[in-house]
Design a protein around this motif. Structure first.
Motif, PDB file in Angstrom:
ATOM      1  N   THR A   4       0.820  -1.216   0.000  1.00 22.68           N
ATOM      2  CA  THR A   4       0.000   0.000   0.000  1.00 22.68           C
ATOM      3  C   THR A   4       0.848   1.258   0.000  1.00 22.68           C
ATOM      4  O   THR A   4       0.319   2.355   0.102  1.00 22.68           O
ATOM      5  CB  THR A   4      -0.924   0.022   1.224  1.00 22.68           C
ATOM      6  N   THR A  11      -5.175  10.353   7.701  1.00 24.01           N
ATOM      7  CA  THR A  11      -6.342   9.691   7.112  1.00 24.01           C
ATOM      8  C   THR A  11      -5.997   8.301   6.589  1.00 24.01           C
ATOM      9  O   THR A  11      -6.714   7.325   6.841  1.00 24.01           O
ATOM     10  CB  THR A  11      -6.920  10.545   5.964  1.00 24.01           C
ATOM     11  N   THR A  12      -4.873   8.205   5.869  1.00 27.13           N
ATOM     12  CA  THR A  12      -4.463   6.902   5.322  1.00 27.13           C
ATOM     13  C   THR A  12      -4.122   5.929   6.441  1.00 27.13           C
ATOM     14  O   THR A  12      -4.464   4.744   6.379  1.00 27.13           O
ATOM     15  CB  THR A  12      -3.257   7.068   4.382  1.00 27.13           C
ATOM     16  N   GLU A  14      -5.372   5.831   9.445  1.00 24.94           N
ATOM     17  CA  GLU A  14      -6.612   5.375  10.080  1.00 24.94           C
ATOM     18  C   GLU A  14      -7.327   4.334   9.220  1.00 24.94           C
ATOM     19  O   GLU A  14      -7.893   3.367   9.744  1.00 24.94           O
ATOM     20  CB  GLU A  14      -7.509   6.572  10.365  1.00 24.94           C
ATOM     21  N   LYS A  15      -7.292   4.500   7.898  1.00 23.11           N
ATOM     22  CA  LYS A  15      -7.915   3.521   7.001  1.00 23.11           C
ATOM     23  C   LYS A  15      -7.206   2.170   7.084  1.00 23.11           C
ATOM     24  O   LYS A  15      -7.848   1.114   7.142  1.00 23.11           O
ATOM     25  CB  LYS A  15      -7.886   4.036   5.562  1.00 23.11           C
ATOM     26  N   VAL A  18      -8.033   0.392  10.325  1.00 16.94           N
ATOM     27  CA  VAL A  18      -9.359  -0.234  10.291  1.00 16.94           C
ATOM     28  C   VAL A  18      -9.248  -1.613   9.644  1.00 16.94           C
ATOM     29  O   VAL A  18      -9.805  -2.600  10.138  1.00 16.94           O
ATOM     30  CB  VAL A  18     -10.372   0.643   9.525  1.00 16.94           C
ATOM     31  N   TYR A  19      -8.513  -1.690   8.529  1.00 18.07           N
ATOM     32  CA  TYR A  19      -8.322  -2.983   7.872  1.00 18.07           C
ATOM     33  C   TYR A  19      -7.571  -3.954   8.787  1.00 18.07           C
ATOM     34  O   TYR A  19      -7.973  -5.111   8.968  1.00 18.07           O
ATOM     35  CB  TYR A  19      -7.554  -2.818   6.560  1.00 18.07           C
TER      36      TYR A  19
END
Length: 388
Positions: A4, A11-12, A14-15, A18-19
């Protein structure tokens, strides 16, 4: 595994977190700088799991709390290779120890690989991949990082899941998975990561045969230096070197003029800290009770440690396990001291899997119930029961 890229915004991060919160494991490594600072400076965090292999730029992303939530999530195994430095950094940042932990270096030692095997060597042995070493001495605080540096960092976790699954399989096949869990639980004990700077310097006191008031003064000076190093985030010798502290404690100066005669103390240092140091010396002298230093293990009979070490080496070879993970020299000496002198001991040889694996045989050797026999023909060591 999906790469990735390079995360440098909140923001990235936190995303990705979550995954990762839905994964059963996360492979983790860190890159940091510690040579010039009291506290290690975290540069980047490398993370890999089923479909993610990425870098978190800890210099750019200031709020790592969502990642920390993953570190303490009991449903996610945190996979490291030689985890203590990585965990120490996380503990200093968040004041909690990540867990549950799986350390591939320890798992490798339990399954017949050499003790303290490097990550690169272990990856080569298990996957056949040769990892590069060209970026080992990178300054991980400097930006921007080059493509080669980023790839080097990603490689440190890219193959870690493969190593993890291979070792889990081996541990279970050999009946040692519970042994590994026992070792990992010890890594999760907070006391491993509490500051022990002054205690670690007691060896210097013993090695220099410093006693009485001189010792009290030196300990007071060590505490003072530790506070300064911590406050200014500098390594200890940048404040004042060990040799100068020892000389101060022995000479016990009572004036700035006498301080100026101490080798290694520069005029600027004396101007800045002279009066403060004299006060520290004064308080050390006034200490009525001698400050205790951890006692050395009572003297062990000559050859006893070598005798047990030889048997442990034999057992390790027979059972396909690294010798060092069974016991180190200080563990063996504590074990002997316990049985000869009744000394209270916290040696790992008397606990958990080691107690069942080897402690009884070591006890029999110490008690004279069995002798160690060397057979020149097959060059083997064996135990010979002694008849009464």
């Amino acid at each position: 595994m999906m790469n990735t890229g390079y995360i440098k915004d909140q923001t990235t991060l936190e995303k990705i977190c979550v995954y990762l919160s839905g994964c059963t494991y996360i492979a983790i490594d860190t890159e940091f700088i510690r040579e010039r600072y009291y506290y290690s400076r975290l540069g980047i965090i490398q993370v890999a799991s089923e479909e993610v292999c990425t870098i978190i730029d800890a210099q750019e992303v200031k709020d790592l709390s969502c990642f920390f939530d993953l570190l303490i999530n009991p449903s996610i195994t945190k996979v490291f290779h030689s985890c203590k430095e990585d965990v120490s950094i996380f503990y200093s940042l968040f004041q909690k120890v990540p867990g549950p932990i799986f350390d591939t270096q320890i798992a490798a030692a339990l399954t017949g690989y050499e003790e303290q095997m490097s990550y690169g060597k272990l990856v080569k042995s298990i996957t056949g991949v040769n990892l590069g070493k060209n970026e080992t001495y990178t300054n991980w605080l400097q930006r921007p990082l080059t493509d080669k540096q980023i790839q080097y960092a990603l490689d440190d976790v890219h193959y870690l899941p493969d190593v993890y699954f291979h070792l889990v399989k081996l541990l279970k096949e050999m009946g040692r998975y519970e042994w590994a869990l026992e070792e990992f639980e010890r890594l999760e004990e907070e006391e491993n990561y509490h500051p022990k700077e002054i205690e670690s310097q007691f060896k210097m006191l013993n090695s220099n045969n410093i006693r009485g008031k001189t010792r009290n003064i030196l300990i007071a000076l060590l505490i003072w230096r530790e506070e300064k190093a911590r406050h200014f985030d500098r390594i200890r010798k940048d404040i004042v070197k060990d040799e100068a502290l020892i000389t101060i404690a022995r000479k016990c100066p009572s004036s700035l003029q006498e301080l100026k005669l101490i080798p290694g103390l520069f005029p600027k240092f004396i101007k800045q800290y002279g009066e403060e140091l004299l006060e520290v010396i004064k308080k050390g002298k006034q200490q009525k009770k001698s400050i205790k230093i951890p006692q050395k293990i009572r003297e062990i009979p000559e050859g006893a440690t070598s005798l047990l070490t030889a048997f442990i080496k034999k057992k390790a070879s027979e059972e396909n396990i690294a010798q060092g993970i069974i016991a180190r020299k200080d563990d063996i000496e504590k074990f002997i001291s316990h049985y000869l002198y009744g000394t209270k001991s916290d040696t790992t040889l008397m606990k958990g899997w080691r107690k069942e694996f080897i402690a009884k045989e070591l006890e029999q050797i110490i008690n004279g119930e069995v002798a160690i026999k060397f057979s020149p023909g097959n060059k083997q060591i064996s135990l010979l029961r002694i008849r009464e």
